[in-house]
Design a protein around this motif. Structure first.
Motif, PDB file in Angstrom:
ATOM      1  N   GLU A 160       0.875  -1.146   0.111  1.00 44.93           N
ATOM      2  CA  GLU A 160      -0.055   0.012   0.070  1.00 44.93           C
ATOM      3  C   GLU A 160       0.761   1.338   0.022  1.00 44.93           C
ATOM      4  O   GLU A 160       0.586   2.190  -0.759  1.00 44.93           O
ATOM      5  N   LEU A 161       1.874   1.249   1.045  1.00 39.45           N
ATOM      6  CA  LEU A 161       2.756   2.702   0.789  1.00 39.45           C
ATOM      7  C   LEU A 161       3.425   2.667  -0.597  1.00 39.45           C
ATOM      8  O   LEU A 161       3.607   3.940  -0.907  1.00 39.45           O
ATOM      9  N   GLU A 162       4.180   1.594  -0.961  1.00 40.52           N
ATOM     10  CA  GLU A 162       4.741   1.645  -2.313  1.00 40.52           C
ATOM     11  C   GLU A 162       3.759   2.014  -3.349  1.00 40.52           C
ATOM     12  O   GLU A 162       4.080   3.319  -4.202  1.00 40.52           O
ATOM     13  N   ALA A 163       2.577   1.642  -3.385  1.00 39.01           N
ATOM     14  CA  ALA A 163       1.660   2.169  -4.602  1.00 39.01           C
ATOM     15  C   ALA A 163       1.375   3.777  -4.181  1.00 39.01           C
ATOM     16  O   ALA A 163       1.208   4.353  -5.249  1.00 39.01           O
ATOM     17  N   SER A 164       1.283   4.075  -2.989  1.00 37.23           N
ATOM     18  CA  SER A 164       0.968   5.442  -2.688  1.00 37.23           C
ATOM     19  C   SER A 164       2.060   6.310  -3.235  1.00 37.23           C
ATOM     20  O   SER A 164       1.905   7.455  -3.850  1.00 37.23           O
ATOM     21  N   LEU A 165       3.355   5.820  -2.828  1.00 41.23           N
ATOM     22  CA  LEU A 165       4.613   6.672  -3.370  1.00 41.23           C
ATOM     23  C   LEU A 165       4.551   6.939  -4.940  1.00 41.23           C
ATOM     24  O   LEU A 165       5.021   7.733  -5.612  1.00 41.23           O
ATOM     25  N   HIS A 166       4.301   5.625  -5.409  1.00 44.27           N
ATOM     26  CA  HIS A 166       4.346   5.891  -6.993  1.00 44.27           C
ATOM     27  C   HIS A 166       3.339   6.613  -7.579  1.00 44.27           C
ATOM     28  O   HIS A 166       3.490   7.305  -8.461  1.00 44.27           O
ATOM     29  N   GLN A 167       2.068   6.740  -6.897  1.00 44.87           N
ATOM     30  CA  GLN A 167       1.031   7.333  -7.322  1.00 44.87           C
ATOM     31  C   GLN A 167       1.286   8.752  -7.230  1.00 44.87           C
ATOM     32  O   GLN A 167       0.708   9.698  -8.065  1.00 44.87           O
ATOM     33  N   LYS A 168       2.008   9.141  -6.141  1.00 43.67           N
ATOM     34  CA  LYS A 168       2.339  10.458  -5.950  1.00 43.67           C
ATOM     35  C   LYS A 168       3.569  11.018  -6.499  1.00 43.67           C
ATOM     36  O   LYS A 168       4.037  12.220  -6.272  1.00 43.67           O
ATOM     37  N   ASN A 169       4.127   9.882  -7.269  1.00 46.12           N
ATOM     38  CA  ASN A 169       5.438  10.355  -7.930  1.00 46.12           C
ATOM     39  C   ASN A 169       6.595  10.740  -7.116  1.00 46.12           C
ATOM     40  O   ASN A 169       7.642  11.688  -7.429  1.00 46.12           O
ATOM     41  N   LYS A 170       6.742   9.913  -6.055  1.00 45.50           N
ATOM     42  CA  LYS A 170       7.909  10.206  -4.923  1.00 45.50           C
ATOM     43  C   LYS A 170       8.721   9.040  -5.300  1.00 45.50           C
ATOM     44  O   LYS A 170       9.013   8.107  -4.450  1.00 45.50           O
ATOM     45  N   ALA A 171       9.429   9.321  -6.527  1.00 49.10           N
ATOM     46  CA  ALA A 171      10.331   8.253  -6.923  1.00 49.10           C
ATOM     47  C   ALA A 171      11.651   8.256  -6.172  1.00 49.10           C
ATOM     48  O   ALA A 171      12.274   6.897  -5.886  1.00 49.10           O
ATOM     49  N   ASN A 172      11.971   9.124  -5.426  1.00 51.47           N
ATOM     50  CA  ASN A 172      13.211   8.880  -4.711  1.00 51.47           C
ATOM     51  C   ASN A 172      13.086   8.146  -3.530  1.00 51.47           C
ATOM     52  O   ASN A 172      14.032   7.552  -3.062  1.00 51.47           O
ATOM     53  N   ILE A 173      11.833   8.463  -2.761  1.00 47.97           N
ATOM     54  CA  ILE A 173      11.924   7.936  -1.586  1.00 47.97           C
ATOM     55  C   ILE A 173      11.631   6.393  -2.149  1.00 47.97           C
ATOM     56  O   ILE A 173      11.950   5.533  -1.300  1.00 47.97           O
ATOM     57  N   LEU A 174      10.691   6.174  -2.981  1.00 45.69           N
ATOM     58  CA  LEU A 174      10.288   4.751  -3.249  1.00 45.69           C
ATOM     59  C   LEU A 174      11.648   3.844  -3.615  1.00 45.69           C
ATOM     60  O   LEU A 174      11.839   2.964  -3.312  1.00 45.69           O
ATOM     61  N   LYS A 175      12.614   4.554  -4.460  1.00 42.81           N
ATOM     62  CA  LYS A 175      13.749   4.080  -4.916  1.00 42.81           C
ATOM     63  C   LYS A 175      14.557   3.810  -3.627  1.00 42.81           C
ATOM     64  O   LYS A 175      15.357   2.479  -3.541  1.00 42.81           O
ATOM     65  N   GLU A 176      14.704   4.540  -2.679  1.00 44.73           N
ATOM     66  CA  GLU A 176      15.317   4.202  -1.364  1.00 44.73           C
ATOM     67  C   GLU A 176      14.773   3.401  -0.738  1.00 44.73           C
ATOM     68  O   GLU A 176      15.918   2.455   0.073  1.00 44.73           O
ATOM     69  N   LEU A 177      13.633   2.881  -0.611  1.00 47.44           N
ATOM     70  CA  LEU A 177      12.988   1.920   0.053  1.00 47.44           C
ATOM     71  C   LEU A 177      13.343   0.767  -0.761  1.00 47.44           C
ATOM     72  O   LEU A 177      13.729  -0.551   0.048  1.00 47.44           O
ATOM     73  N   GLU A 178      13.242   0.572  -1.776  1.00 51.31           N
ATOM     74  CA  GLU A 178      13.388  -0.835  -2.626  1.00 51.31           C
ATOM     75  C   GLU A 178      14.966  -1.077  -2.468  1.00 51.31           C
ATOM     76  O   GLU A 178      15.304  -2.034  -2.428  1.00 51.31           O
ATOM     77  N   ALA A 179      16.049  -0.098  -2.365  1.00 48.11           N
ATOM     78  CA  ALA A 179      17.263  -0.324  -2.414  1.00 48.11           C
ATOM     79  C   ALA A 179      17.593  -0.849  -1.016  1.00 48.11           C
ATOM     80  O   ALA A 179      18.572  -1.883  -0.957  1.00 48.11           O
ATOM     81  N   GLU A 180      16.979  -0.768   0.162  1.00 45.33           N
ATOM     82  CA  GLU A 180      17.077  -1.350   1.323  1.00 45.33           C
ATOM     83  C   GLU A 180      16.274  -2.575   1.519  1.00 45.33           C
ATOM     84  O   GLU A 180      16.180  -3.180   2.616  1.00 45.33           O
ATOM     85  N   ARG A 181      15.654  -3.010   0.706  1.00 40.73           N
ATOM     86  CA  ARG A 181      14.683  -4.048   0.857  1.00 40.73           C
ATOM     87  C   ARG A 181      15.382  -5.544   0.490  1.00 40.73           C
ATOM     88  O   ARG A 181      16.108  -5.544  -0.453  1.00 40.73           O
ATOM     89  N   PRO A 182      15.741  -6.243   1.288  1.00 39.67           N
ATOM     90  CA  PRO A 182      16.729  -7.595   0.920  1.00 39.67           C
ATOM     91  C   PRO A 182      15.901  -8.463  -0.061  1.00 39.67           C
ATOM     92  O   PRO A 182      14.636  -8.482  -0.244  1.00 39.67           O
ATOM     93  N   PRO A 183      16.788  -9.324  -0.861  1.00 43.58           N
ATOM     94  CA  PRO A 183      16.190 -10.049  -1.762  1.00 43.58           C
ATOM     95  C   PRO A 183      15.197 -10.946  -1.190  1.00 43.58           C
ATOM     96  O   PRO A 183      15.171 -11.310   0.074  1.00 43.58           O
ATOM     97  N   ALA A 184      14.276 -11.757  -1.879  1.00 47.52           N
ATOM     98  CA  ALA A 184      13.311 -12.681  -1.401  1.00 47.52           C
ATOM     99  C   ALA A 184      14.135 -13.949  -0.884  1.00 47.52           C
ATOM    100  O   ALA A 184      15.063 -14.279  -1.494  1.00 47.52           O
TER     101      ALA A 184
END
Length: 293
Positions: A73-97
C-alpha cells in the motif's frame, strides 16, 4: 578459505535500558534519525557480503519482519504521488526474497542460547554475529574489515576498540598474546575487570565471526552469569582448540541499548547525513541556544 555468507542477529531482547520507549516498540526499530537502528546493522552486513540473515526473535518483534518485507500500500501510494526518490530508497534497502530467516528463542536464556537457536539455519560453515544494540560507523564497514582478516587468517574474529583505562570495568576485555598491526592474537577474555587486573583496554564491540564448532560447545554449555548461557563462556572453551583474533577495527561504535548511547548515535547520523546534515547542525545549535538562554 570459506567465505562468510550468513549472519545471526539476536533481536529477542526486551530493551529494558531504554524503557518506556520500548514498551510496545522493539528496541531494534527505534529510529536513528531517518531509519530504524536494525537497518544500519543489516546495511553493515550487506556491505561485507552477507547473503542470508538469521534473526533470533521473541514475542512482540513482528515489526522487524514487517520492516524487511514489501509494503504494497505504501509503495503504491508513493508511486501514485510520483515520490520516486523515496520509493527508490525503500527498494534499495529491501533484502532479496528468501534471504532472511526468523527463529524464536522462546525463553530469555542468554546470548549464547540465542546464537544456538540459529544452528540449523547456519549449518556447518563459519558465520557472523552482529548485536543489534550496537551501530558501528565505519568505512569500510566493521564486518567488512573483519571478513578481510578472516580471509587472511581464518579462525575466529572478534571486533574490539580501545576504551579509556578507567572504564575497562564496564566492558568485556580481551587478553592479547601478540599483535600484528590492528590484529591481535587472543589468549583469553575477561568480563568487566578491575583496572589493575585488566589485560588490555581493548573492549569487545558486539561483532563476531565464529566457526560452526561453537554450536556443539553451546549445546553442552552450563549456565553462567545471571543464570544464562553466555556466548563468552563458549568462546573461551573454543579458544582452547581454535585460533581467536581480535581486530581493532577503524570506526566508532554506538550502544543504542542505552539512552545516552542512543542519543549519541541519533546525533551523529543526523549531523553526518548527506542531505540533512547542515540542517541538523543548525537545529542542534538552535536547541542548545534555547537551553542556554
Amino acid at each position: 578459505m570459506t567465505s562468510i555468507r550468513k549472519a545471526v542477529l539476536p533481536v529477542a531482547g526486551l530493551g529494558t535500558r531504554v524503557l518506556p520507549a520500548t514498551k510496545s516498540v522493539p528496541k531494534e526499530m527505534l529510529p536513528v534519525f531517518d531509519r530504524p537502528a536494525i537497518q544500519y546493522v543489516v546495511n553493515e552486513a550487506l556491505e561485507a557480503g552477507i547473503e542470508h540473515f538469521v534473526f533470533v526473535t521473541g514475542r512482540n518483534k513482528g515489526a522487524i519482519e514487517d520492516h524487511f518485507d514489501r509494503a504494497y500500500e505504501l509503495e503504491a501510494s508513493l508511486h501514485q504521488k510520483n515520490k520516486a526518490n523515496i520509493l527508490k530508497e525503500l527498494e534499495a534497502e529491501r533484502p532479496p526474497a528468501g534471504s532472511m530467516s526468523f527463529v524464536r528463542q522462546q525463553a530469555p536464556l542468554g546470548l549464547g542460547h540465542a546464537v544456538w537457536c540459529a544452528r540449523d539455519v547456519i549449518g556447518d560453515e563459519p558465520f557472523a554475529i552482529l548485536l543489534p544494540d550496537v551501530i558501528v560507523k565505519a568505512a569500510p564497514s566493521c564486518l567488512a574489515q573483519m571478513t578481510a582478516i578472516h580471509e587472511e587468517k581464518g579462525g575466529n574474529i572478534i571486533a574490539v576498540e580501545a576504551v579509556p583505562w578507567d572504564k575497562v570495568d564496564q566492558y568485556g576485555i580481551v587478553a592479547p598474546e601478540s599483535r600484528e598491526n590492528r590484529t591481535v592474537r587472543m589468549s583469553g577474555m575477561v568480563e568487566k575487570p578491575k583496572r589493575d587486573e585488566a589485560p588490555s583496554n581493548l573492549s569487545i564491540t558486539g561483532r563476531y565471526i565464529l566457526q560452526p564448532e561453537i554450536f556443539s560447545v553451546l549445546e553442552s554449555q552450563d549456565k553462567g552469569a545471571g543464570g544464562e548461557i553466555q556466548l563468552t563462556d563458549a568462546m573461551a572453551t573454543l579458544m582452547e582448540r581454535q585460533d581467536f583474533f581480535a581486530l581493532e577495527y577503524e570506526g566508532t561504535s554506538y550502544d543504542c541499548g542505552s539512552k545516552q548511547g542512543y542519543l549519541r548515535a541519533f546525533l551523529q547520523f543526523a549531523l553526518s547525513h548527506e542531505e540533512e546534515g547542515s540542517a541538523s547542525l543548525e537545529t542542534l545549535r538552535r536547541v542548545l541556544d534555547e537551553n542556554n538562554a
